[in-house]
Every structure is written in structure tokens, then in C-alpha cells.
Design a protein around this motif. Sequence first.
Motif, mmCIF file in Angstrom:
data_model
loop_
_atom_site.group_PDB
_atom_site.id
_atom_site.type_symbol
_atom_site.label_atom_id
_atom_site.label_comp_id
_atom_site.label_asym_id
_atom_site.label_seq_id
_atom_site.Cartn_x
_atom_site.Cartn_y
_atom_site.Cartn_z
ATOM 1 N N ALA A 125 36.615 34.478 37.802
ATOM 2 C CA ALA A 125 36.203 35.869 37.984
ATOM 3 C C ALA A 125 37.289 36.883 37.632
ATOM 4 C CB ALA A 125 35.747 36.084 39.429
ATOM 5 N N GLU A 126 38.485 36.685 38.146
ATOM 6 C CA GLU A 126 39.504 37.722 37.986
ATOM 7 C C GLU A 126 39.992 37.840 36.539
ATOM 8 O OE1 GLU A 126 39.695 39.773 40.318
ATOM 9 O OE2 GLU A 126 38.522 38.474 41.637
ATOM 10 N N ASP A 127 40.198 36.716 35.871
ATOM 11 C CA ASP A 127 40.590 36.787 34.463
ATOM 12 C C ASP A 127 39.487 37.417 33.624
ATOM 13 O OD1 ASP A 127 43.293 35.653 33.807
ATOM 14 O OD2 ASP A 127 42.536 34.009 35.022
ATOM 15 N N LEU A 128 38.235 37.141 33.985
ATOM 16 C CA LEU A 128 37.122 37.743 33.257
ATOM 17 C C LEU A 128 37.158 39.261 33.362
ATOM 18 C CD1 LEU A 128 34.408 37.699 31.777
ATOM 19 C CD2 LEU A 128 33.309 37.462 34.024
ATOM 20 N N LEU A 129 37.300 39.754 34.575
ATOM 21 C CA LEU A 129 37.332 41.210 34.751
ATOM 22 C C LEU A 129 38.543 41.815 34.056
ATOM 23 C CD1 LEU A 129 35.330 43.084 36.339
ATOM 24 C CD2 LEU A 129 35.009 40.635 36.662
ATOM 25 N N ALA A 130 39.659 41.096 34.062
ATOM 26 C CA ALA A 130 40.841 41.588 33.362
ATOM 27 C C ALA A 130 40.582 41.677 31.862
ATOM 28 C CB ALA A 130 42.035 40.683 33.647
ATOM 29 N N SER A 131 39.840 40.698 31.313
ATOM 30 C CA SER A 131 39.544 40.718 29.878
ATOM 31 C C SER A 131 38.630 41.882 29.511
ATOM 32 C CB SER A 131 38.903 39.396 29.448
ATOM 33 O OG SER A 131 37.518 39.342 29.773
ATOM 34 N N LEU A 132 37.917 42.402 30.503
ATOM 35 C CA LEU A 132 37.027 43.544 30.276
ATOM 36 C C LEU A 132 37.701 44.882 30.562
ATOM 37 C CD1 LEU A 132 33.815 42.088 31.970
ATOM 38 C CD2 LEU A 132 34.208 42.373 29.518
ATOM 39 N N GLY A 133 38.933 44.825 31.054
ATOM 40 C CA GLY A 133 39.623 46.050 31.442
ATOM 41 C C GLY A 133 39.269 46.512 32.834
ATOM 42 N N GLY A 134 38.644 45.635 33.613
ATOM 43 C CA GLY A 134 38.270 45.982 34.987
ATOM 44 C C GLY A 134 39.425 45.800 35.953
ATOM 45 N N THR A 135 39.138 46.053 37.220
ATOM 46 C CA THR A 135 40.187 45.994 38.236
ATOM 47 C C THR A 135 39.907 45.002 39.355
ATOM 48 O OG1 THR A 135 39.173 47.826 39.449
ATOM 49 C CG2 THR A 135 40.882 48.381 37.820
ATOM 50 N N SER A 136 38.646 44.610 39.549
ATOM 51 C CA SER A 136 38.311 43.685 40.630
ATOM 52 C C SER A 136 36.938 43.080 40.393
ATOM 53 C CB SER A 136 38.321 44.403 41.983
ATOM 54 O OG SER A 136 37.858 43.538 43.011
ATOM 55 N N ARG A 152 35.071 41.899 42.753
ATOM 56 C CA ARG A 152 34.248 42.051 43.955
ATOM 57 C C ARG A 152 34.208 43.506 44.421
ATOM 58 N NH1 ARG A 152 33.160 36.930 46.517
ATOM 59 N NH2 ARG A 152 34.418 35.241 45.602
ATOM 60 N N THR A 153 33.137 43.815 45.123
ATOM 61 C CA THR A 153 32.992 45.138 45.725
ATOM 62 C C THR A 153 33.773 45.175 47.033
ATOM 63 O OG1 THR A 153 30.997 44.498 46.936
ATOM 64 C CG2 THR A 153 30.709 45.373 44.697
ATOM 65 N N GLU A 154 33.783 46.326 47.674
ATOM 66 C CA GLU A 154 34.537 46.467 48.920
ATOM 67 C C GLU A 154 34.007 45.566 50.028
ATOM 68 O OE1 GLU A 154 34.679 50.543 50.033
ATOM 69 O OE2 GLU A 154 35.955 51.141 48.342
ATOM 70 N N ASN A 155 32.716 45.214 49.991
ATOM 71 C CA ASN A 155 32.172 44.343 51.037
ATOM 72 C C ASN A 155 32.323 42.857 50.720
ATOM 73 O OD1 ASN A 155 30.240 43.837 49.134
ATOM 74 N ND2 ASN A 155 28.558 44.832 50.225
ATOM 75 N N GLY A 156 32.991 42.555 49.596
ATOM 76 C CA GLY A 156 33.281 41.167 49.270
ATOM 77 C C GLY A 156 32.303 40.499 48.336
ATOM 78 N N ASP A 157 31.221 41.175 47.993
ATOM 79 C CA ASP A 157 30.237 40.594 47.078
ATOM 80 C C ASP A 157 30.724 40.704 45.634
ATOM 81 O OD1 ASP A 157 28.539 40.079 49.208
ATOM 82 O OD2 ASP A 157 27.479 41.989 48.988
ATOM 83 N N TYR A 158 30.328 39.736 44.804
ATOM 84 C CA TYR A 158 30.666 39.820 43.389
ATOM 85 C C TYR A 158 29.961 41.003 42.728
ATOM 86 C CZ TYR A 158 33.039 35.308 42.786
ATOM 87 O OH TYR A 158 33.944 34.266 42.826
ATOM 88 N N ARG A 159 30.648 41.632 41.792
ATOM 89 C CA ARG A 159 30.019 42.660 40.975
ATOM 90 C C ARG A 159 29.002 42.001 40.044
ATOM 91 N NH1 ARG A 159 32.796 47.227 41.944
ATOM 92 N NH2 ARG A 159 34.969 46.970 42.658
ATOM 93 N N ALA A 160 28.084 42.822 39.533
ATOM 94 C CA ALA A 160 26.993 42.295 38.712
ATOM 95 C C ALA A 160 27.501 41.517 37.506
ATOM 96 C CB ALA A 160 26.088 43.442 38.261
ATOM 97 N N VAL A 161 28.551 42.012 36.863
ATOM 98 C CA VAL A 161 29.042 41.329 35.662
ATOM 99 C C VAL A 161 29.608 39.953 36.010
ATOM 100 C CG1 VAL A 161 31.364 42.360 35.773
ATOM 101 C CG2 VAL A 161 30.430 41.597 33.564
ATOM 102 N N ALA A 162 30.228 39.823 37.172
ATOM 103 C CA ALA A 162 30.752 38.523 37.598
ATOM 104 C C ALA A 162 29.604 37.563 37.898
ATOM 105 C CB ALA A 162 31.650 38.682 38.816
ATOM 106 N N LEU A 163 28.575 38.044 38.557
ATOM 107 C CA LEU A 163 27.413 37.209 38.841
ATOM 108 C C LEU A 163 26.734 36.756 37.546
ATOM 109 C CD1 LEU A 163 25.811 39.041 41.900
ATOM 110 C CD2 LEU A 163 27.006 36.837 41.899
ATOM 111 N N HIS A 164 26.689 37.665 36.577
ATOM 112 C CA HIS A 164 26.106 37.308 35.286
ATOM 113 C C HIS A 164 26.904 36.177 34.632
ATOM 114 C CE1 HIS A 164 24.128 37.759 31.394
ATOM 115 N NE2 HIS A 164 25.329 37.762 30.842
#
Length: 279
Positions: free
Chosen positions: A143-154, A156-168
Motif C-alpha cells: 500500500a505505502e509504496d503504491l501511494l508513494a508512486s502516485l505522489g500520495g501521502t498515505s 489510509r484515512t484518519e479512521n484507519g480504512d484504506y483509501r479507494a485507490v488502495a482497495l482497488h
Amino acid sequence: MSFLMGPALLFCPADRPERYQKAAERADTVIVDLEDAVAPADKQRARGAILAQLGAAGDVPELDPSRTIIRVNPAGTDEFEKDMHCLKHTPYRHIMLAKAENAAQLKELEGYSVIALCETAVGVLNAAAIAAEPNVVALMWGAEDLLASLGGTSSRTENGDYRAVALHARSTVLLAAGAFGKDAIDAVYVNIPDLAGLAVEARDAVASGFSSKACIHPDQVAVVREAYAPTEAEVAAAAELLDAAAAAGTGVFQFKGKMIDGPILKHAESTLRRAGRTV
């Protein structure tokens, strides 16, 4: 189908050889990590540690090769070339390719059983082509390397759930693995103290079809194992359902007020397999 000894796989930094045996004793499979767990300045020492724990003849390692995976650095890097040169002098033939991105990278790893770690946008989009390669035995997503490759920062959301792109990405890698009959490994849960959250995620991994889940701390192993082990009630219910199906002798029948067909029976068979029963 594959060598993987699930359901709990535990990462261990390659530059910490004093932890090798402890990791192997605690988990079903140990992943000796030459990539993210090792600082750039320590990678050569880490490779030396892998070689140093071999026997005098070079073929009697402290770690069981059938239960050991070596995570190597991304293909095309100098560190990857050095990792592979190191492994030629060991009995380890199960490797995890970090940041796997295309089938050509897997073709170059003939002779190794490969877990392809799809953790970049390119890798996730090419997951099916990667899974189709004969020497790929499993796919894992990160998950984290994926978001980094997209230029994202995390991831998961603040409540701990995966963001939609991570779930995808999680679903894409799982579907690719399943489509080609390969194992699927769920990503690590990085909030180490949150064992309750890990339990929820591990149970979802079981229900979704992941064959195992990777851990980054020994305390996580028991939680993952518990999630994958069906309860006595679940085993009994599955066995009763399959017995009823055998007695019915038809493709579709009613059982305790529910319609039962092929997919439901496969769910029951999966439960018995996780309990170590022969189906």
C-alpha cells in the motif's frame, strides 16, 4: 500448489541475522528482507549475513530453504544484481521481487520461484501479465509504496480504512492471482500495537480469498493465524453442509432454509482445507 507455508509470513531484516531463527520459529514462513528493511549503507553487510549463516559446505543453512523467502531489491538496480549474485551461492530459490512491474522482469528470474510484489501503479496495472508467468507462485500488493508512486501521502484515512485507490489495487492483485491459479498475499498492517485492527483486516483477507498475510512484527503472527483458523462450529457446519450435498445428489438443493449450489459448497470446502481437512 506452491511452497508457501501460510498463513503468517514474517519479514525479518537481512542485516539482523540474530533474528533469523526467532522469526522462523514464530512464523510459518520468514521473509529475509534485503530491500526496505535495510539501509543503503548496510545492504552489502546484509548480503554477507545471509552467506555467513550457511554451513561450512555452503549448503546447510540455519534457515529451512523451503520456508524462507528472500526479498530482493527492484529489478534493474545495482542492488538487485548484487542480491542475485549473492543468492547464486545459497540454497535459497524462493524470492520476493520488490516493485515488480512487468512480465519481462520475471522471465529473467528463471530457476527461482517468485513472489511478485506489486506496489507501484505500473505493477498493479500489469498484475495479470505478471501472474501469468510460470515461475510466479504468488502475488503480493503493497500500500505505502503504491501511494508513494502516485505522489500520495498515505494509504489510509484518519479512521484507519484504506483509501479507494488502495482497495482497488488490493482487489486487482487478488483477482490477477486468482485468475492464474497463484497464491495472493495480503499487505502488511503497519500499526503494530493495533492488534484488533489487524484481526479485522486479516479476517477480511480470509473471506476475500487471500492465502496468507504478511507480518512485520512477531506479535502479529498469532493474530493472523487465529483469523485463518476456522472455529470448531464453522468446521462442523461446513462438514454438515457437504454431507447434505452428497446425500442430495443434485446440483441445487435446500438446506436449513437456504438455497445451496456450487459456489456455496466451494466456500465450505475452503473452510475444511483451512482446518487441515482433506476435501
